[in-house]
Design a protein around this motif. Structure first.
Motif, PDB file in Angstrom:
ATOM      1  N   ILE A  44       0.835  -1.199   0.000  1.00  0.00           N
ATOM      2  CA  ILE A  44       0.000   0.000   0.000  1.00  0.00           C
ATOM      3  C   ILE A  44       0.875   1.256   0.000  1.00  0.00           C
ATOM      4  O   ILE A  44       0.539   2.254  -0.655  1.00  0.00           O
ATOM      5  N   SER A  45       2.006   1.215   0.692  1.00  0.00           N
ATOM      6  CA  SER A  45       2.891   2.382   0.718  1.00  0.00           C
ATOM      7  C   SER A  45       3.463   2.675  -0.666  1.00  0.00           C
ATOM      8  O   SER A  45       3.644   3.852  -1.027  1.00  0.00           O
ATOM      9  N   GLN A  46       3.729   1.635  -1.459  1.00  0.00           N
ATOM     10  CA  GLN A  46       4.220   1.852  -2.820  1.00  0.00           C
ATOM     11  C   GLN A  46       3.139   2.515  -3.685  1.00  0.00           C
ATOM     12  O   GLN A  46       3.434   3.411  -4.476  1.00  0.00           O
ATOM     13  N   VAL A  47       1.899   2.066  -3.528  1.00  0.00           N
ATOM     14  CA  VAL A  47       0.808   2.675  -4.283  1.00  0.00           C
ATOM     15  C   VAL A  47       0.609   4.115  -3.838  1.00  0.00           C
ATOM     16  O   VAL A  47       0.429   5.022  -4.664  1.00  0.00           O
ATOM     17  N   SER A  48       0.682   4.343  -2.527  1.00  0.00           N
ATOM     18  CA  SER A  48       0.465   5.684  -1.980  1.00  0.00           C
ATOM     19  C   SER A  48       1.555   6.661  -2.400  1.00  0.00           C
ATOM     20  O   SER A  48       1.346   7.876  -2.393  1.00  0.00           O
ATOM     21  N   ARG A  49       2.717   6.147  -2.771  1.00  0.00           N
ATOM     22  CA  ARG A  49       3.792   7.012  -3.235  1.00  0.00           C
ATOM     23  C   ARG A  49       3.397   7.715  -4.537  1.00  0.00           C
ATOM     24  O   ARG A  49       3.826   8.841  -4.808  1.00  0.00           O
ATOM     25  N   TYR A  50       2.566   7.046  -5.341  1.00  0.00           N
ATOM     26  CA  TYR A  50       2.143   7.614  -6.625  1.00  0.00           C
ATOM     27  C   TYR A  50       0.747   8.237  -6.553  1.00  0.00           C
ATOM     28  O   TYR A  50       0.458   9.193  -7.278  1.00  0.00           O
ATOM     29  N   HIS A  52      -1.818   9.544  -3.593  1.00  0.00           N
ATOM     30  CA  HIS A  52      -1.825   9.811  -2.149  1.00  0.00           C
ATOM     31  C   HIS A  52      -3.120   9.406  -1.456  1.00  0.00           C
ATOM     32  O   HIS A  52      -3.154   9.280  -0.236  1.00  0.00           O
ATOM     33  N   SER A  53      -4.194   9.232  -2.241  1.00  0.00           N
ATOM     34  CA  SER A  53      -5.472   8.866  -1.647  1.00  0.00           C
ATOM     35  C   SER A  53      -6.294   8.091  -2.676  1.00  0.00           C
ATOM     36  O   SER A  53      -5.963   8.052  -3.869  1.00  0.00           O
ATOM     37  N   ARG A  54      -7.358   7.497  -2.204  1.00  0.00           N
ATOM     38  CA  ARG A  54      -8.273   6.789  -3.108  1.00  0.00           C
ATOM     39  C   ARG A  54      -8.855   7.738  -4.139  1.00  0.00           C
ATOM     40  O   ARG A  54      -8.965   7.389  -5.317  1.00  0.00           O
ATOM     41  N   ASP A  55      -9.233   8.944  -3.714  1.00  0.00           N
ATOM     42  CA  ASP A  55      -9.808   9.908  -4.658  1.00  0.00           C
ATOM     43  C   ASP A  55      -8.804  10.296  -5.736  1.00  0.00           C
ATOM     44  O   ASP A  55      -9.160  10.449  -6.913  1.00  0.00           O
ATOM     45  N   THR A  56      -7.543  10.475  -5.341  1.00  0.00           N
ATOM     46  CA  THR A  56      -6.501  10.792  -6.322  1.00  0.00           C
ATOM     47  C   THR A  56      -6.366   9.681  -7.343  1.00  0.00           C
ATOM     48  O   THR A  56      -6.227   9.921  -8.546  1.00  0.00           O
ATOM     49  N   LEU A  57      -6.426   8.438  -6.864  1.00  0.00           N
ATOM     50  CA  LEU A  57      -6.324   7.283  -7.757  1.00  0.00           C
ATOM     51  C   LEU A  57      -7.527   7.215  -8.699  1.00  0.00           C
ATOM     52  O   LEU A  57      -7.377   6.939  -9.889  1.00  0.00           O
ATOM     53  N   LEU A  58      -8.721   7.486  -8.173  1.00  0.00           N
ATOM     54  CA  LEU A  58      -9.917   7.444  -9.017  1.00  0.00           C
ATOM     55  C   LEU A  58      -9.862   8.490 -10.123  1.00  0.00           C
ATOM     56  O   LEU A  58     -10.244   8.222 -11.263  1.00  0.00           O
TER      57      LEU A  58
END
Length: 204
Positions: A44-50, A52-58
């Motif tokens: 999860i920390s690797q994903v969060s590096r790119y 920062h939040s679920r909304d950002t990913l969406l």
């Protein structure tokens, strides 16, 4: 530095592809960062590096979907305006609604999910509106050329109005496809659009 940037781009693409797969299974409302990390075989920390939040990913996934959608549409400038317009409509419709192409249909379902989500999330709503404008801008120059080339066929019709009509027809048909089986086949629908947009023999 270039190798590092390329690696970051590849990792970002890996995460977005994983998010797409999770979204297809779970739909947007149930997508979590943990699920995406698991699908990408990352922490999860690797994903969060790119992201920062679920909304950002969406939001990033929506941009990714729209870029992938528009990248496939190309029309030869050598065709007459009405043929260019028809070719663009056909590419859009076939890309979105051919039932054998389950990825295209799933992507379209996600875009409608995003439209619903946009009613509550301003950033997603803005991205959807930007995407719709990109859609319009792909059709608008051809509509301008068509009306300029055949003004007697379109008295009082602006290019913006013609594009609005075309997108209303195509989006309406794709929505019917998602809800079930539309009353006509795609080929029948495209034949009707061609009849509407092609010049009659008497006007040629």
């Amino acid at each position: 530095m270039p190798d590092k940037e390329e690696g970051a781009m590849q990792r970002r693409e890996q995460i977005l592809q994983a998010a797409f797969k999770v979204a297809l299974r779970e739909r947007l409302a149930r997508l979590t960062m943990r699920q995406v990390a698991g699908e990408a075989d990352l922490s999860i920390s690797q994903v969060s590096r790119y992201f920062h939040s679920r909304d950002t990913l969406l939001v990033a996934l929506l941009d990714w979907l729209l870029d992938d959608l528009f990248a496939t549409w190309q029309v030869s400038a050598a065709l007459p305006p009405h043929e260019r317009l028809l070719e663009l409509v056909e590419q859009e419709m076939r890309d979105a609604t051919i039932t054998q192409n389950q990825k295209s249909l799933a992507r379209l379902e996600l875009l409608y999910d995003y439209w619903t989500l946009g009613s509550r999330v301003p950033a997603i709503r803005q991205r959807m509106l930007t995407g719709l404008e990109r859609w319009r801008q792909m059709f608008l120059p051809i509509a301008c050329d068509l009306i300029e080339a055949e003004p007697t066929r379109f008295p009082g019709v602006t290019p913006q109005t013609l594009v609005t009509l075309i997108l209303s027809l195509s989006h309406g048909y794709t929505l019917q496809t998602l809800l079930g089986h539309p009353p006509t086949t795609l080929d029948q629908f495209l034949t009707a659009v061609r009849a509407l947009l092609s010049p009659s023999s008497s006007s040629q």
